[in-house]
Design a protein around this motif. Structure first.
Motif, short mmCIF file in Angstrom:
data_model
loop_
_atom_site.label_atom_id
_atom_site.label_comp_id
_atom_site.label_asym_id
_atom_site.label_seq_id
_atom_site.Cartn_x
_atom_site.Cartn_y
_atom_site.Cartn_z
N GLN A 31 -67.81 -63.29 100.06
CA GLN A 31 -68.64 -63.52 101.26
C GLN A 31 -67.95 -64.47 102.21
OE1 GLN A 31 -72.30 -65.12 99.70
NE2 GLN A 31 -73.33 -63.14 99.66
N GLU A 35 -66.39 -63.59 105.99
CA GLU A 35 -66.89 -64.14 107.26
C GLU A 35 -65.80 -64.91 108.01
OE1 GLU A 35 -69.52 -68.01 105.95
OE2 GLU A 35 -70.25 -66.06 105.33
N ARG A 38 -63.80 -62.07 109.58
CA ARG A 38 -64.59 -61.38 110.61
C ARG A 38 -64.77 -62.20 111.88
NH1 ARG A 38 -66.52 -59.47 114.18
NH2 ARG A 38 -68.29 -58.03 114.45
N TYR A 39 -64.99 -63.51 111.70
CA TYR A 39 -65.37 -64.32 112.86
C TYR A 39 -64.34 -65.36 113.29
CZ TYR A 39 -69.96 -62.22 112.26
OH TYR A 39 -71.00 -61.32 112.16
N ASP A 156 -79.58 -60.27 109.28
CA ASP A 156 -78.85 -59.01 109.28
C ASP A 156 -79.76 -57.79 109.40
OD1 ASP A 156 -76.39 -60.23 109.25
OD2 ASP A 156 -76.05 -59.96 107.10
N ARG A 190 -73.68 -69.96 104.42
CA ARG A 190 -73.28 -68.82 105.27
C ARG A 190 -73.25 -69.20 106.75
NH1 ARG A 190 -74.07 -63.82 103.38
NH2 ARG A 190 -72.37 -63.38 104.83
N ALA A 193 -71.05 -67.00 109.08
CA ALA A 193 -71.64 -65.68 109.32
C ALA A 193 -72.86 -65.78 110.22
CB ALA A 193 -72.01 -65.04 107.98
N ARG A 197 -73.07 -63.95 113.75
CA ARG A 197 -74.08 -62.90 113.93
C ARG A 197 -75.01 -63.23 115.10
NH1 ARG A 197 -72.89 -58.62 112.11
NH2 ARG A 197 -73.33 -58.76 109.87
#
Length: 211
Positions: A31, A35, A38-39, A156, A190, A193, A197
């Motif tokens: 996880q 993230e 991804r970010y 999400d 998180r 993330a 998001r």
């Protein structure tokens, strides 16, 4: 006798706990790595980084047959590789991710607050339909609503259901779910993330308002 029975039960359960902990730690590591890539990683570097992470996720899945969580995260990471690759070349990866989500759901679709349903639903509305791919908006809606039922306040499921509504030309209805996504409670551990998001939620809301 009761004490002995208790000791016997503890002895039986302890190996299960010791086996479960590495899986949970491994999933948490996937996880976090996902993230960050991804970010926080530059777009040009993401595909290779995701490919390496997919290999790591596959090892975790193979080492823990019967556990749904590693399969869900392997699917998410493989989907991310497909997203970076893009085009028809990504279709094989998308089908691989679909199979991983389906395997996770066959074991326990409720794990990780219904993430397998959510992620599979996203594939169904993003992938082209027959004869190119398996895309199916009605199937997407069914899966996304299952995820929402399991995690109605989650960032999400609300974001992706909102995005689905935009994709299916229902932008006004989408705003309700996007607002819920912004109000979603923070997820422990998180933060990256959640921050990323929320930016995606705001960008989609701006797009709706500007139409």
């Amino acid at each position: 006798m009761a004490l002995l029975a208790g000791a016997g039960l503890l002895a039986a359960v302890t190996p299960l706990i010791s086996r479960a902990a590495p899986v949970d730690d491994g999933v948490a590591e996937l996880q976090h790595d996902w993230e960050v890539i991804r970010y926080q990683v530059p777009p040009a570097e993401r595909e290779k980084r995701f490919e390496a992470l997919a290999a790591k996720a596959h090892k975790l899945s193979e080492a823990n047959p019967g556990r749904a969580e590693p399969l869900v995260w392997e699917g998410i990471i493989v989907s991310s590789v497909a997203g970076e690759k893009g085009g028809l070349g990504a279709l094989g990866l998308v089908k691989q991710a679909k199979a991983l989500y389906e395997s996770a759901i066959a074991i326990n679709g409720d794990v990780l607050e219904g993430s397998a349903y959510n992620s599979l639903g996203v594939l169904y509305y993003k992938v082209p339909g027959w004869p190119v791919g398996f895309g199916d908006k009605a199937k997407a809606k069914e899966l996304l609503q299952k995820a929402l039922a399991l995690n109605p306040k989650g960032i999400d499921p609300n974001f992706f259901y909102g995005e689905y509504l935009v994709e299916t030309k229902q932008p006004d209805q989408a705003m309700t779910y996007l607002e819920r996504a912004l109000q979603a409670p923070a997820r422990p551990g998180r933060q990256i993330a959640d921050t990323g998001r929320r930016e995606e939620v705001k960008a989609l809301m701006d797009k709706i308002k500007a139409r």
